[in-house]
Design a protein around this motif. Structure first.
Motif, PDB file in Angstrom:
ATOM      1  N   ARG A 184       0.946  -1.254  -0.044  1.00 40.79           N
ATOM      2  CA  ARG A 184      -0.179   0.112   0.247  1.00 40.79           C
ATOM      3  C   ARG A 184       0.931   1.260   0.043  1.00 40.79           C
ATOM      4  N   LYS A 185       0.035   2.454  -0.101  1.00 46.19           N
ATOM      5  CA  LYS A 185       0.978   3.671  -0.123  1.00 46.19           C
ATOM      6  C   LYS A 185       1.584   3.948   1.335  1.00 46.19           C
ATOM      7  N   ASN A 186       2.458   4.556   1.308  1.00 42.96           N
ATOM      8  CA  ASN A 186       3.264   4.573   2.518  1.00 42.96           C
ATOM      9  C   ASN A 186       4.034   3.402   2.854  1.00 42.96           C
ATOM     10  N   GLY A 187       3.989   2.369   2.168  1.00 42.07           N
ATOM     11  CA  GLY A 187       4.883   1.050   2.624  1.00 42.07           C
ATOM     12  C   GLY A 187       6.310   1.280   1.925  1.00 42.07           C
ATOM     13  N   TYR A 188       6.826   0.213   1.965  1.00 39.50           N
ATOM     14  CA  TYR A 188       8.475   0.196   1.281  1.00 39.50           C
ATOM     15  C   TYR A 188       8.352  -0.768   0.363  1.00 39.50           C
ATOM     16  N   ILE A 189       8.954  -0.340  -0.865  1.00 34.98           N
ATOM     17  CA  ILE A 189       9.247  -1.335  -1.891  1.00 34.98           C
ATOM     18  C   ILE A 189      10.715  -1.407  -2.420  1.00 34.98           C
ATOM     19  N   VAL A 190      11.286  -2.253  -3.062  1.00 28.23           N
ATOM     20  CA  VAL A 190      12.555  -2.054  -3.731  1.00 28.23           C
ATOM     21  C   VAL A 190      12.377  -2.028  -5.132  1.00 28.23           C
ATOM     22  N   THR A 191      12.993  -0.877  -5.810  1.00 33.35           N
ATOM     23  CA  THR A 191      12.779  -0.648  -7.050  1.00 33.35           C
ATOM     24  C   THR A 191      14.136  -0.352  -7.714  1.00 33.35           C
ATOM     25  N   LYS A 192      14.430  -0.891  -8.508  1.00 33.92           N
ATOM     26  CA  LYS A 192      15.612  -1.065  -9.564  1.00 33.92           C
ATOM     27  C   LYS A 192      16.962  -1.093  -8.264  1.00 33.92           C
ATOM     28  N   ASN A 193      16.650  -2.266  -7.384  1.00 37.59           N
ATOM     29  CA  ASN A 193      17.691  -2.338  -6.440  1.00 37.59           C
ATOM     30  C   ASN A 193      17.703  -1.210  -5.343  1.00 37.59           C
ATOM     31  N   ARG A 194      16.748  -0.339  -5.261  1.00 38.56           N
ATOM     32  CA  ARG A 194      16.769   0.964  -4.383  1.00 38.56           C
ATOM     33  C   ARG A 194      15.706   0.939  -3.396  1.00 38.56           C
ATOM     34  N   PRO A 195      15.940   1.054  -2.028  1.00 40.44           N
ATOM     35  CA  PRO A 195      14.746   1.122  -1.118  1.00 40.44           C
ATOM     36  C   PRO A 195      13.964   2.292  -1.367  1.00 40.44           C
ATOM     37  N   CYS A 196      12.663   2.069  -1.642  1.00 37.12           N
ATOM     38  CA  CYS A 196      11.985   3.403  -2.015  1.00 37.12           C
ATOM     39  C   CYS A 196      10.681   3.335  -0.957  1.00 37.12           C
ATOM     40  N   LYS A 197      10.020   4.410  -0.874  1.00 40.08           N
ATOM     41  CA  LYS A 197       8.624   4.663   0.115  1.00 40.08           C
ATOM     42  C   LYS A 197       7.628   5.001  -1.120  1.00 40.08           C
ATOM     43  N   VAL A 198       6.683   3.920  -1.009  1.00 40.84           N
ATOM     44  CA  VAL A 198       5.667   4.081  -2.200  1.00 40.84           C
ATOM     45  C   VAL A 198       4.675   5.391  -1.643  1.00 40.84           C
ATOM     46  N   VAL A 199       4.644   6.216  -2.875  1.00 40.67           N
ATOM     47  CA  VAL A 199       3.714   7.351  -2.964  1.00 40.67           C
ATOM     48  C   VAL A 199       2.465   7.208  -3.483  1.00 40.67           C
ATOM     49  N   GLU A 200       2.580   6.452  -4.547  1.00 38.97           N
ATOM     50  CA  GLU A 200       1.316   5.824  -5.151  1.00 38.97           C
ATOM     51  C   GLU A 200       1.262   4.569  -5.709  1.00 38.97           C
ATOM     52  N   VAL A 201       0.244   3.956  -5.632  1.00 41.49           N
ATOM     53  CA  VAL A 201      -0.192   2.568  -6.135  1.00 41.49           C
ATOM     54  C   VAL A 201      -1.474   2.669  -7.247  1.00 41.49           C
ATOM     55  N   SER A 202      -1.215   2.086  -8.218  1.00 41.95           N
ATOM     56  CA  SER A 202      -2.564   2.064  -9.092  1.00 41.95           C
ATOM     57  C   SER A 202      -2.491   0.633  -9.585  1.00 41.95           C
ATOM     58  N   PRO A 232       2.931  -7.604 -11.802  1.00 42.68           N
ATOM     59  CA  PRO A 232       1.785  -8.275 -11.759  1.00 42.68           C
ATOM     60  C   PRO A 232       1.387  -8.505 -10.354  1.00 42.68           C
ATOM     61  N   SER A 233       0.182  -8.251  -9.953  1.00 43.46           N
ATOM     62  CA  SER A 233      -0.192  -8.318  -8.511  1.00 43.46           C
ATOM     63  C   SER A 233      -0.134  -9.594  -7.917  1.00 43.46           C
ATOM     64  N   SER A 234       0.042 -10.555  -8.463  1.00 43.08           N
ATOM     65  CA  SER A 234       0.076 -12.036  -7.839  1.00 43.08           C
ATOM     66  C   SER A 234       1.630 -12.147  -7.542  1.00 43.08           C
ATOM     67  N   HIS A 235       2.495 -11.253  -8.051  1.00 44.46           N
ATOM     68  CA  HIS A 235       3.989 -11.715  -8.073  1.00 44.46           C
ATOM     69  C   HIS A 235       4.433 -11.195  -6.675  1.00 44.46           C
ATOM     70  N   ASN A 236       5.517 -11.586  -6.283  1.00 45.57           N
ATOM     71  CA  ASN A 236       6.131 -10.864  -5.066  1.00 45.57           C
ATOM     72  C   ASN A 236       7.166 -10.077  -5.486  1.00 45.57           C
ATOM     73  N   CYS A 237       7.022  -8.946  -4.691  1.00 49.21           N
ATOM     74  CA  CYS A 237       8.173  -7.902  -4.505  1.00 49.21           C
ATOM     75  C   CYS A 237       9.116  -7.996  -3.370  1.00 49.21           C
ATOM     76  N   ASP A 238      10.244  -7.245  -3.590  1.00 45.45           N
ATOM     77  CA  ASP A 238      11.014  -7.278  -2.424  1.00 45.45           C
ATOM     78  C   ASP A 238      10.715  -6.065  -1.768  1.00 45.45           C
ATOM     79  N   VAL A 239      10.569  -6.414  -0.441  1.00 43.75           N
ATOM     80  CA  VAL A 239      10.404  -5.104   0.450  1.00 43.75           C
ATOM     81  C   VAL A 239      11.627  -5.015   1.452  1.00 43.75           C
ATOM     82  N   PRO A 240      12.193  -3.759   1.654  1.00 42.75           N
ATOM     83  CA  PRO A 240      13.366  -3.644   2.330  1.00 42.75           C
ATOM     84  C   PRO A 240      12.820  -3.539   3.913  1.00 42.75           C
ATOM     85  N   HIS A 241      13.961  -4.327   4.781  1.00 42.65           N
ATOM     86  CA  HIS A 241      13.772  -3.905   6.386  1.00 42.65           C
ATOM     87  C   HIS A 241      14.191  -2.631   6.529  1.00 42.65           C
ATOM     88  N   VAL A 242      13.173  -1.713   7.053  1.00 39.05           N
ATOM     89  CA  VAL A 242      13.657  -0.443   7.225  1.00 39.05           C
ATOM     90  C   VAL A 242      13.712   0.007   8.651  1.00 39.05           C
TER      91      VAL A 242
END
Length: 159
Positions: A28-46, A76-86
């Motif tokens: 969800r928004k305000n969660g964290y996700i790894v994008t292009k090997n960088r830890p990111c805070k999610v600001v928008e999800v559609s 794809p929404s059914s696939h797993n994403c990496d979430v960083p330990h922050v």
């Protein structure tokens, strides 16, 4: 068997992984996700509807928590994403060296001298001004995926 001694490097994190998997549809928004090997805070999800080939897709817009750069990813929404330990840790500021490093006091009474001053101009000015005035400052250090950076500042009163 052999008589050789085996030496292992000790790691402070006890071999814990820097990320953990989470299904893309549950991030969800305000969660964290790894994008292009960088830890990111999610600001928008559609989320798009399932198409001809069957997968609903999640479009993530995130901001790198260390550099502030905007990164996007579609998964794809059914696939797993990496979430960083922050982790966020508070340290008391002891000293600022001329080469841009800070000396911090940990809760155990040890010093931590391997952190640079933040690159954010506003935060940098607050830290330098507060330190010059002799205030007792507590900095919040955010760490994720082996990187650390000062992200916030608290004034706990005069020394």
């Amino acid at each position: 068997m052999s008589d050789e001694e085996h030496h292992f490097e000790s790691k402070a994190d006890a071999g814990a992984s820097k990320t953990y998997p989470q299904q893309a549809g549950t991030i969800r928004k305000n969660g964290y996700i790894v994008t292009k090997n960088r830890p990111c805070k999610v600001v928008e999800v559609s989320t798009s509807k399932t198409g001809k080939h069957g997968h609903a897709k999640c479009h993530f817009v995130g901001i790198d928590i260390f550099t502030g750069k905007k990164l996007e990813d579609i998964v794809p929404s059914s696939h797993n994403c990496d979430v960083p330990h922050v982790n966020r840790t508070d340290y008391q500021l002891i000293d600022i060296s001329e080469d841009g490093f800070v000396s911090l006091l940990t809760e155990t009474g040890d010093t931590k001298d391997d952190l640079r001053l933040p690159t954010d101009e506003n935060l940098l000015k607050q830290i330098k001004d507060g330190f010059a005035e002799g205030k007792d400052l507590v900095v919040t250090v955010m760490s994720a995926m082996g990187e650390e950076q000062i992200c916030a500042l608290k004034d706990i009163g005069p020394k």
